[in-house]
Design a protein around this motif. Structure first.
Motif, PDB file in Angstrom:
ATOM      1  N   ASP A   1       0.809  -1.226   0.000  1.00  0.00           N
ATOM      2  CA  ASP A   1       0.000   0.000   0.000  1.00  0.00           C
ATOM      3  C   ASP A   1       0.840   1.273   0.000  1.00  0.00           C
ATOM      4  O   ASP A   1       0.311   2.352  -0.263  1.00  0.00           O
ATOM      5  N   TYR A   2       2.116   1.174   0.326  1.00  0.00           N
ATOM      6  CA  TYR A   2       2.917   2.384   0.509  1.00  0.00           C
ATOM      7  C   TYR A   2       2.940   3.265  -0.741  1.00  0.00           C
ATOM      8  O   TYR A   2       2.646   4.463  -0.680  1.00  0.00           O
ATOM      9  N   GLU A   3       3.304   2.685  -1.877  1.00  0.00           N
ATOM     10  CA  GLU A   3       3.412   3.489  -3.098  1.00  0.00           C
ATOM     11  C   GLU A   3       2.081   4.116  -3.510  1.00  0.00           C
ATOM     12  O   GLU A   3       2.025   5.322  -3.770  1.00  0.00           O
ATOM     13  N   PRO A   4       0.984   3.332  -3.593  1.00  0.00           N
ATOM     14  CA  PRO A   4      -0.282   3.979  -3.972  1.00  0.00           C
ATOM     15  C   PRO A   4      -0.756   5.020  -2.967  1.00  0.00           C
ATOM     16  O   PRO A   4      -1.334   6.042  -3.367  1.00  0.00           O
ATOM     17  N   ASN A   5      -0.506   4.799  -1.678  1.00  0.00           N
ATOM     18  CA  ASN A   5      -0.924   5.788  -0.686  1.00  0.00           C
ATOM     19  C   ASN A   5      -0.126   7.077  -0.803  1.00  0.00           C
ATOM     20  O   ASN A   5      -0.674   8.177  -0.687  1.00  0.00           O
ATOM     21  N   LEU A   6       1.171   6.961  -1.036  1.00  0.00           N
ATOM     22  CA  LEU A   6       1.993   8.152  -1.260  1.00  0.00           C
ATOM     23  C   LEU A   6       1.589   8.861  -2.549  1.00  0.00           C
ATOM     24  O   LEU A   6       1.479  10.097  -2.601  1.00  0.00           O
ATOM     25  N   THR A   7       1.353   8.079  -3.580  1.00  0.00           N
ATOM     26  CA  THR A   7       0.999   8.638  -4.885  1.00  0.00           C
ATOM     27  C   THR A   7      -0.320   9.395  -4.836  1.00  0.00           C
ATOM     28  O   THR A   7      -0.465  10.469  -5.440  1.00  0.00           O
ATOM     29  N   GLN A   8      -1.292   8.848  -4.109  1.00  0.00           N
ATOM     30  CA  GLN A   8      -2.588   9.537  -4.051  1.00  0.00           C
ATOM     31  C   GLN A   8      -2.452  10.904  -3.414  1.00  0.00           C
ATOM     32  O   GLN A   8      -3.148  11.858  -3.791  1.00  0.00           O
ATOM     33  N   TYR A   9      -1.536  11.041  -2.458  1.00  0.00           N
ATOM     34  CA  TYR A   9      -1.360  12.341  -1.825  1.00  0.00           C
ATOM     35  C   TYR A   9      -0.590  13.308  -2.725  1.00  0.00           C
ATOM     36  O   TYR A   9      -0.811  14.522  -2.664  1.00  0.00           O
ATOM     37  N   VAL A  10       0.297  12.782  -3.567  1.00  0.00           N
ATOM     38  CA  VAL A  10       0.919  13.635  -4.592  1.00  0.00           C
ATOM     39  C   VAL A  10      -0.163  14.165  -5.521  1.00  0.00           C
ATOM     40  O   VAL A  10      -0.210  15.360  -5.847  1.00  0.00           O
ATOM     41  N   ASN A  11      -1.049  13.279  -5.930  1.00  0.00           N
ATOM     42  CA  ASN A  11      -2.123  13.663  -6.854  1.00  0.00           C
ATOM     43  C   ASN A  11      -3.121  14.620  -6.217  1.00  0.00           C
ATOM     44  O   ASN A  11      -3.794  15.384  -6.926  1.00  0.00           O
ATOM     45  N   GLN A  12      -3.231  14.585  -4.904  1.00  0.00           N
ATOM     46  CA  GLN A  12      -4.136  15.502  -4.196  1.00  0.00           C
ATOM     47  C   GLN A  12      -3.466  16.839  -3.870  1.00  0.00           C
ATOM     48  O   GLN A  12      -4.054  17.693  -3.207  1.00  0.00           O
ATOM     49  N   ASP A  13      -2.229  17.014  -4.347  1.00  0.00           N
ATOM     50  CA  ASP A  13      -1.483  18.268  -4.146  1.00  0.00           C
ATOM     51  C   ASP A  13      -1.255  18.597  -2.671  1.00  0.00           C
ATOM     52  O   ASP A  13      -1.325  19.760  -2.262  1.00  0.00           O
ATOM     53  N   CYS A  14      -0.988  17.578  -1.861  1.00  0.00           N
ATOM     54  CA  CYS A  14      -0.592  17.840  -0.482  1.00  0.00           C
ATOM     55  C   CYS A  14       0.716  18.626  -0.483  1.00  0.00           C
ATOM     56  O   CYS A  14       1.617  18.350  -1.280  1.00  0.00           O
ATOM     57  N   ASN A  15       0.831  19.593   0.396  1.00  0.00           N
ATOM     58  CA  ASN A  15       2.066  20.375   0.457  1.00  0.00           C
ATOM     59  C   ASN A  15       3.210  19.589   1.084  1.00  0.00           C
ATOM     60  O   ASN A  15       4.372  19.716   0.678  1.00  0.00           O
ATOM     61  N   PHE A  16       2.889  18.776   2.089  1.00  0.00           N
ATOM     62  CA  PHE A  16       3.892  18.006   2.819  1.00  0.00           C
ATOM     63  C   PHE A  16       3.349  16.590   2.974  1.00  0.00           C
ATOM     64  O   PHE A  16       2.217  16.396   3.433  1.00  0.00           O
ATOM     65  N   ILE A  17       4.138  15.604   2.570  1.00  0.00           N
ATOM     66  CA  ILE A  17       3.714  14.211   2.679  1.00  0.00           C
ATOM     67  C   ILE A  17       4.681  13.489   3.609  1.00  0.00           C
ATOM     68  O   ILE A  17       5.880  13.420   3.347  1.00  0.00           O
ATOM     69  N   LEU A  18       4.148  12.957   4.698  1.00  0.00           N
ATOM     70  CA  LEU A  18       4.960  12.301   5.724  1.00  0.00           C
ATOM     71  C   LEU A  18       4.836  10.787   5.616  1.00  0.00           C
ATOM     72  O   LEU A  18       3.730  10.236   5.677  1.00  0.00           O
ATOM     73  N   ALA A  19       5.964  10.124   5.476  1.00  0.00           N
ATOM     74  CA  ALA A  19       6.031   8.665   5.508  1.00  0.00           C
ATOM     75  C   ALA A  19       6.527   8.245   6.887  1.00  0.00           C
ATOM     76  O   ALA A  19       7.549   8.739   7.349  1.00  0.00           O
ATOM     77  N   VAL A  20       5.807   7.343   7.531  1.00  0.00           N
ATOM     78  CA  VAL A  20       6.140   6.979   8.902  1.00  0.00           C
ATOM     79  C   VAL A  20       6.802   5.606   8.943  1.00  0.00           C
ATOM     80  O   VAL A  20       6.168   4.588   8.703  1.00  0.00           O
ATOM     81  N   GLY A  21       8.098   5.602   9.247  1.00  0.00           N
ATOM     82  CA  GLY A  21       8.796   4.340   9.455  1.00  0.00           C
ATOM     83  C   GLY A  21       9.795   3.989   8.379  1.00  0.00           C
ATOM     84  O   GLY A  21       9.587   4.253   7.188  1.00  0.00           O
ATOM     85  N   GLY A  22      10.896   3.383   8.805  1.00  0.00           N
ATOM     86  CA  GLY A  22      11.959   3.002   7.887  1.00  0.00           C
ATOM     87  C   GLY A  22      11.538   2.009   6.829  1.00  0.00           C
ATOM     88  O   GLY A  22      12.130   1.952   5.745  1.00  0.00           O
ATOM     89  N   LEU A  23      10.500   1.206   7.118  1.00  0.00           N
ATOM     90  CA  LEU A  23      10.031   0.247   6.122  1.00  0.00           C
ATOM     91  C   LEU A  23       9.479   0.931   4.880  1.00  0.00           C
ATOM     92  O   LEU A  23       9.375   0.318   3.816  1.00  0.00           O
ATOM     93  N   MET A  24       9.149   2.208   4.991  1.00  0.00           N
ATOM     94  CA  MET A  24       8.598   2.953   3.865  1.00  0.00           C
ATOM     95  C   MET A  24       9.677   3.606   3.009  1.00  0.00           C
ATOM     96  O   MET A  24       9.369   4.299   2.040  1.00  0.00           O
TER      97      MET A  24
END
Length: 355
Positions: A83-106
């Motif tokens: 889920d990591y890539e699609p979840n990050l990508t959706q926030y890029v597409n939503q024009d979030c100013n800051f996107i936080l990934a939580v944890g080294g596994l990401m």
């Protein structure tokens, strides 16, 4: 000694609010979008209510919003690593100013998406990636783990203490390395032979649940350590460690627990069983990064943020219900160790320390 507490306002009530792959609009404040700075968080598989590092990161976003009313916050919970890539990508597409990934596994997923979107500001907890648009927030938890190991060695009645991890990754084993060295320091100073079960710093091998969620797996591992004689256990396994805290409380004092990340007396229902917590102050690091970015100031990839005992990025939580049981002499020794580590007089090392 400062501990994380802002999550108690509302962060833990949001566990069911966001599902994998969905934009959690109900966590989003209203207002003129042009005036807003949107900070969007993607959780690791532990989820928002892990009573650990995801909970603490969300608390940081809540604190940022409280500090600056133009900041909007939302999160999406990852159910699996896929889920990591699609979840990050959706926030890029939503024009979030800051996107936080939580944890080294990401790290791998975040690196890939950040490289493809060089103008997007990202942040990540527990990793430093090559991409300059990813602000790293790392923590030298070996330092606070060292204090916890010394404390455990001073409090054990069986001369055996234990630790285990969720997965064999750097952000986990760094706690365990510090814990082992703190016990070794106590043994050297006191002429004792307290053993650490569950982790061998030299070989970097030990006990793991291979999961950050399943409480029965945490209980299973700690049951084994207790059966081998350990009367103090430090789980470094996110929500899986709640299986250990609950069992410890039910044991009626047979053994106790040292929690990690967020003060366990504020984040778990098992305070009576908790000797202390090795706090990783993710909340303040996240808050400061988002507030800084929302002001239009640049987040410097180098050096990024490194939490230490000296800057309160890591710490030992209060002893809470054990306060009257920890001898004054032992408390004083731990305070002196903290000062010596902060000043550099004592060097704490781990193969997993942030570079």
């Amino acid at each position: 000694m400062r501990v994380v507490s802002v999550f108690a306002v509302g962060g833990l009530a949001l566990g069911a609010a966001a599902a994998c792959g969905e934009a959690p609009d109900d966590n989003e404040a209203g207002g003129n979008a042009a005036d807003k700075y949107t900070a969007c968080m993607v959780t690791d598989v532990g989820g928002i209510d892990d009573k650990s590092f995801n909970t603490s990161a969300w608390a940081g976003l809540e604190a940022a919003k409280a500090a600056d009313s133009k900041i909007d916050i939302k999160y999406v919970a990852s159910k699996a690593e896929a889920d990591y890539e699609p979840n990050l990508t959706q926030y890029v597409n939503q024009d979030c100013n800051f996107i936080l990934a939580v944890g080294g596994l990401m790290g791998e997923a975040t690196s890939k998406i950040a490289k493809a979107n060089p103008d997007q500001q990202f942040g990540i907890v527990d990793a430093k990636l090559p991409e300059s648009n990813v602000f790293p927030m790392q923590f030298d938890t070996a330092q606070a783990g060292y204090l916890a190991g010394y404390l455990a060695a001073g409090m054990t009645k069986t001369d055996k203490v234990g630790t285990y991890g969720g997965m064999k990754i750097g952000p986990v084993t760094i706690f365990m390395d510090g814990f082992v060295d703190g016990v070794a320091q106590y043994n050297q100073v006191k002429g004792k032979n307290v053993q650490v079960l569950g982790w061998n710093k030299q070989t970097q091998n030990g006990s793991f649940t291979n999961d950050f969620v399943k409480q029965d797996e945490g209980k299973k591992v700690s049951d084994t350590l207790v059966a081998q004689g350990a009367d103090i256990i430090m789980p470094v396994a996110g929500g899986a460690g709640l299986g250990t805290t609950a069992a410890a409380q039910a044991s009626g004092g047979k053994y106790s627990v040292i929690w990690v990340d967020v003060d366990g007396c504020q984040s778990t229902p098992n305070c009576p069983a908790l000797l202390t917590t090795v706090v990783k102050n993710i909340s303040d690091a996240v808050k400061d990064a988002v507030v800084t970015a929302a002001k239009g100031d640049k987040l410097a990839h180098d050096p990024g943020y490194l939490g230490t005992l000296a800057n309160n990025g890591v710490s030992l939580a209060p002893y809470h219900e054990f306060d009257g049981k920890v001898p004054a002499e032992l408390k004083a020794e731990i305070d002196k160790l903290k000062a010596d580590i902060s000043s550099g007089a004592i060097k704490v090392t781990s193969a997993s320390q942030p570079k």
